[in-house]
Design a protein around this motif. Structure first.
Motif, short mmCIF file in Angstrom:
data_model
loop_
_atom_site.label_atom_id
_atom_site.label_comp_id
_atom_site.label_asym_id
_atom_site.label_seq_id
_atom_site.Cartn_x
_atom_site.Cartn_y
_atom_site.Cartn_z
N SER A 41 16.89 -9.02 -9.84
CA SER A 41 17.63 -9.40 -8.64
C SER A 41 16.82 -10.24 -7.67
O SER A 41 17.35 -11.17 -7.05
N HIS A 42 15.52 -9.95 -7.52
CA HIS A 42 14.68 -10.69 -6.57
C HIS A 42 13.28 -10.84 -7.15
O HIS A 42 12.78 -9.93 -7.84
N VAL A 43 12.64 -11.96 -6.86
CA VAL A 43 11.25 -12.19 -7.24
C VAL A 43 10.51 -12.77 -6.04
O VAL A 43 11.10 -13.48 -5.21
N GLN A 44 9.21 -12.45 -5.93
CA GLN A 44 8.34 -12.97 -4.88
C GLN A 44 6.95 -13.17 -5.46
O GLN A 44 6.51 -12.39 -6.32
N VAL A 45 6.24 -14.20 -4.99
CA VAL A 45 4.90 -14.49 -5.50
C VAL A 45 4.06 -15.07 -4.36
O VAL A 45 4.56 -15.76 -3.48
N ASN A 46 2.77 -14.73 -4.37
CA ASN A 46 1.77 -15.40 -3.53
C ASN A 46 0.59 -15.76 -4.41
O ASN A 46 0.70 -15.77 -5.63
N SER A 47 -0.55 -16.04 -3.83
CA SER A 47 -1.69 -16.52 -4.61
C SER A 47 -2.34 -15.43 -5.46
O SER A 47 -3.10 -15.75 -6.38
N THR A 48 -2.06 -14.17 -5.20
CA THR A 48 -2.73 -13.09 -5.94
C THR A 48 -1.77 -12.13 -6.62
O THR A 48 -2.15 -11.51 -7.62
N VAL A 49 -0.55 -11.97 -6.14
CA VAL A 49 0.36 -10.94 -6.63
C VAL A 49 1.73 -11.55 -6.88
O VAL A 49 2.18 -12.43 -6.13
N ALA A 50 2.39 -11.08 -7.95
CA ALA A 50 3.78 -11.43 -8.25
C ALA A 50 4.59 -10.14 -8.29
O ALA A 50 4.13 -9.12 -8.82
N ALA A 51 5.80 -10.16 -7.72
CA ALA A 51 6.64 -8.97 -7.63
C ALA A 51 8.05 -9.32 -8.08
O ALA A 51 8.53 -10.44 -7.88
N ALA A 52 8.71 -8.33 -8.68
CA ALA A 52 10.09 -8.49 -9.15
C ALA A 52 10.83 -7.19 -8.92
O ALA A 52 10.30 -6.10 -9.15
N ALA A 53 12.09 -7.30 -8.48
CA ALA A 53 12.97 -6.15 -8.28
C ALA A 53 14.15 -6.27 -9.22
O ALA A 53 14.70 -7.38 -9.41
N TYR A 54 14.56 -5.14 -9.81
CA TYR A 54 15.65 -5.11 -10.77
C TYR A 54 16.86 -4.44 -10.12
O TYR A 54 16.75 -3.73 -9.11
N VAL A 55 18.03 -4.64 -10.76
CA VAL A 55 19.26 -4.10 -10.19
C VAL A 55 19.32 -2.58 -10.29
O VAL A 55 20.13 -1.95 -9.61
N ASP A 56 18.46 -1.97 -11.11
CA ASP A 56 18.45 -0.51 -11.19
C ASP A 56 17.54 0.14 -10.16
O ASP A 56 17.34 1.36 -10.18
N GLY A 57 16.95 -0.65 -9.25
CA GLY A 57 16.11 -0.11 -8.19
C GLY A 57 14.64 -0.10 -8.48
O GLY A 57 13.85 0.34 -7.63
N PHE B 272 10.46 -8.99 0.02
CA PHE B 272 9.63 -10.04 0.62
C PHE B 272 8.17 -9.67 0.43
O PHE B 272 7.76 -8.54 0.68
N LEU B 273 7.38 -10.65 -0.01
CA LEU B 273 5.94 -10.51 -0.23
C LEU B 273 5.21 -11.42 0.75
O LEU B 273 5.53 -12.61 0.86
N SER B 274 4.23 -10.87 1.44
CA SER B 274 3.48 -11.65 2.42
C SER B 274 2.74 -12.79 1.72
O SER B 274 2.09 -12.57 0.70
N PRO B 275 2.80 -14.01 2.25
CA PRO B 275 2.13 -15.13 1.58
C PRO B 275 0.61 -15.12 1.72
O PRO B 275 -0.07 -15.82 0.97
N ASP B 276 0.05 -14.35 2.65
CA ASP B 276 -1.39 -14.38 2.88
C ASP B 276 -2.06 -13.02 2.77
O ASP B 276 -3.25 -12.90 3.09
N SER B 277 -1.35 -11.98 2.32
CA SER B 277 -1.95 -10.66 2.16
C SER B 277 -1.16 -9.86 1.14
O SER B 277 0.04 -10.11 0.94
N PRO B 278 -1.78 -8.87 0.48
CA PRO B 278 -1.07 -8.04 -0.50
C PRO B 278 -0.20 -6.97 0.16
O PRO B 278 -0.50 -5.78 0.11
N ILE B 279 0.88 -7.41 0.80
CA ILE B 279 1.81 -6.52 1.47
C ILE B 279 3.21 -6.84 0.94
O ILE B 279 3.64 -8.00 0.94
N LEU B 280 3.94 -5.81 0.51
CA LEU B 280 5.29 -5.97 -0.04
C LEU B 280 6.23 -5.04 0.72
O LEU B 280 5.93 -3.86 0.92
N VAL B 281 7.38 -5.60 1.13
CA VAL B 281 8.40 -4.81 1.82
C VAL B 281 9.72 -5.00 1.07
O VAL B 281 10.05 -6.10 0.64
N SER B 282 10.44 -3.92 0.92
CA SER B 282 11.72 -3.95 0.21
C SER B 282 12.72 -3.12 0.99
O SER B 282 12.36 -2.19 1.73
N ALA B 283 14.00 -3.47 0.81
CA ALA B 283 15.08 -2.76 1.48
C ALA B 283 16.14 -2.42 0.45
O ALA B 283 16.62 -3.29 -0.27
#
Length: 664
Positions: A316-332, A359-370
């Motif tokens: 459902s959602h993907v986010q990437v910065n220079s160090t970390v890549a994150a992905a969220a699926y429809v099952d939570g 949302f993944l912070s572009p300059d730090s390893p911080i991830l927030v999800s809702a």
């Protein structure tokens, strides 16, 4: 000289001028040179020597008691010889002046020597002028006292002047001179390099050009020792920037379509610092490193829970910065990978509801999800271990959220939009803080910079008389409104405050226009009629605007003139635009995630290429003279029976196996 010496000098001067016997003997001294003219500045280093020689001439000896002029002639010759030689009993200010002019590293030694010769010649002329004036004093003794006092005041004023000593003749410590030169720009350093050899050595210093190169945004990670000549490096960077800017305007460069051929539909795309991350309906996540195309980190594995599911959940959602890549699926489920190693996820967690925003912070390893009204904030410590930093719950479902950039050394700050309310969430605070809330005025879009938050408010209900839809800008430090701009009939669909130039805000609207606002005055800088199905994504820098619309059109605009430079078209709406100095990444993501097969009667659910969506990567730094680096639509020879139909608005090649071209 100090005050006591100055007072003693004035008293001695007045006594010598009022002595009649001394005036008579000085009047008998013949003039050997023709009197000349002299400026005020020539009196500075000559009066003390003149008075000393006059005292020698006026002092009586045993052999000259008769008062004849023959002895006076001999003393004049001796006075000239003693004036030309360097004596040790010179006044203190003369020694200081000579030490300044005779600096060991002075670049103008020849000029100083000429100045000495000129001043010696002026000394003889000044001696004759003094003699003439003293003769006039003998004839008019009462008036001479007043003239002597004026001459004394002029001498003291000349002693206090230092303007005749050039700055580049004064020897300064190299570090102090370098400290002064660091405030000059490139043009001023070039002018200073033409003054003298000493100034040229300062203006060519590598530290100055290294700092200037860093200030202009080049080689941010480099050190002073990385280049033998930073001046040449800055020149090359500027020439390269001019070439890239010209390629942007003329649409010259290379284009690549990042396709993941699994027959599934593109769901979401994110890009940052050369990394492009895409998620598909097959549950696969693909990472491209556009700086190193052969990177082994491109293959990301799914967590065991999602991989064993049948069918596998969509991304459902993907986010990437220079160090970390994150992905969220429809099952939570939420997975995080390292962009350096790829492979297995380095962190995983699951929520009971579907992720609505990530949302993944572009300059730090911080991830927030809702997920619904619940917010979860994840972060990594210094050792790389991820943990939950904060959990919160809002009264309504969260529709959008962003992390405030530039808070690496501080606690992360999240801006959230839920219904008609905008919240600020600080993990170290007591809970979500209301930033803005107006009943029956829903929030349509949200973005934040390091100091401000901006969001679009939809006009509805009893507030229809307010003049139109608005964009409100709040200060994150004071939580007070800074500006309110916009007055359109349509809803604002996208906003970009993070990447916009200082004091500017670019946004898109359903009324088909792209607008740029000046937050200082609240006025509109540019209003561009762009996309007939509404603006879906936008970004701007100091001279250009790139916008995407629901009809699949990507437009590049020149901001100052408001003119369209060029456009590219794909079938599906443009949901992602991200560009830097030389590259542009666009993503056309279909709205329909479950299309039928190649034929309407075909039961194969494998999506046809025209239904999958496309990710395009443009590189404008490539060699413009190379045929391979020209955009495909510009390389067409107009003789092919398939492929492009030679319209700039139809730049996507159709599948040869389809048999016919689909209509738009």
């Amino acid at each position: 000289m100090d005050d006591e010496e100055l007072a003693a000098f004035r008293t001695r001067w007045k006594q010598e001028l009022t002595t009649k016997t001394e005036d008579q003997r000085l009047a008998c001294a013949p003039s050997s040179d023709v009197p000349g003219q002299s400026g005020q500045g020539d009196c500075k280093n000559k009066y003390f020597e003149d008075i000393k020689n006059l005292n020698k001439a006026s002092s009586p000896t045993k052999s000259d008691n008769g008062g004849g002029c023959t002895g006076d002639k001999e003393r004049v010759v001796e006075r000239k010889a003693s004036a030309e030689s360097e004596t040790e009993d010179q006044p203190e200010y003369v020694s200081i002046a000579r030490s300044l002019l005779d600096g060991r590293t002075s670049p103008l030694l020849g000029r100083i020597q000429e100045e000495r010769t000129r001043r010696k010649r002026q000394y003889h002329n000044m001696t004759n002028v003094c003699r003439t004036s003293l003769q006039k004093q003998h004839q008019q003794p009462e008036k001479k006292v007043k003239e002597g006092e004026e001459l004394l005041d002029q001498l003291i004023q000349d002693l206090n002047e230092v303007n005749d000593i050039p700055f580049f003749d004064v020897e300064l410590p190299y570090e102090l001179a370098l400290k002064i030169f660091q405030y000059l720009n490139c043009t001023e350093l070039g002018r200073c390099a033409q003054v003298s050899r000493a100034w040229r050595g300062l203006a060519e210093d590598g530290v100055l050009w290294f700092r200037m190169c860093r200030r202009e945004g080049h080689h941010q990670d480099a050190s002073v020792s990385d280049s033998p000549c930073w001046k040449s490096s800055l020149r090359d960077c500027r020439n390269s920037a001019k070439t890239v800017c010209s390629n942007w305007k003329n649409r010259v460069g290379s284009i690549s379509q990042l396709q993941f051929e699994l027959g599934k539909v593109l769901c979401d795309v994110s890009s940052c610092d050369g990394f492009v991350l895409a998620g598909y309906t097959s549950g696969d996540v693909r990472l491209w490193d556009t700086l190193h195309w052969d990177s082994s980190a491109s293959y990301l594995k799914t967590n065991g829970l999602s991989a064993n599911s049948d069918p596998r959940p969509y991304v459902s959602h993907v986010q990437v910065n220079s160090t970390v890549a994150a992905a969220a699926y429809v099952d939570g489920c939420v997975d995080l990978w390292s962009t350096e190693t790829g492979g297995e996820p380095i962190h995983h967690y699951q929520t009971p509801e579907r992720i609505q925003s990530l949302f993944l912070s572009p300059d730090s390893p911080i991830l927030v999800s809702a997920a619904g009204p619940d917010i979860r904030l994840e972060g990594a410590d210094d050792r790389g271990y991820w943990k939950t930093l904060c959990k919160a719950r809002l009264p309504k479902m969260v529709e959008s959220l962003v992390l405030v950039p530039g808070r690496v050394q501080q606690s992360p700050l999240v801006a959230l939009a839920a219904g008609e309310t905008v919240y600020l969430l600080d993990p170290q605070g007591e809970g979500p803080q209301t930033l803005h809330s107006v009943y029956d005025h829903p929030i349509t879009c949200l973005d934040a910079s390091d100091s401000q938050a901006a969001f679009g408010v939809k006009r509805a209900g009893w507030g229809m008389h307010d003049g139109g839809n608005k964009i409100h800008v709040y200060s994150l430090e004071t939580c007070k409104p800074v500006a309110s701009v916009g007055n359109s009939l349509g809803d604002f669909t996208c906003i970009n405050l993070r990447d916009s130039p200082p004091h500017l805000l670019v946004c898109g609207n359903k009324d088909r226009r792209v607008r740029v606002f000046d937050l200082r005055t609240g006025s509109s800088v540019a209003s561009l009629y762009a996309h007939h199905l509404g603006v879906t994504s936008v970004q701007a820098d100091d001279w250009k605007i790139v916008s995407g619309g629901g009809e699949g059109l990507v437009c590049v605009w020149e901001m100052r003139m408001g003119a369209k430079l060029w456009e590219m078209h794909n079938r599906h709406p443009v949901r992602h635009i991200r560009f830097n100095t030389s590259t542009l990444v666009t993503a056309n993501i279909p709205d329909d995630k479950s299309p039928r097969g190649a034929c309407i009667t075909d039961d194969d659910l494998t999506a046809h290429r025209r239904h999958r969506g496309v990710v395009s990567h443009y590189d404008f730094s490539e060699d413009a003279l190379s045929q391979d680096h020209v955009l495909p639509i510009c390389r067409s020879d107009y003789t092919e029976s398939h492929g492009y139909n030679y319209n700039i608005g139809l730049a996507v090649p159709y599948d040869r196996l389809s048999g016919s071209h689909p209509s738009h």
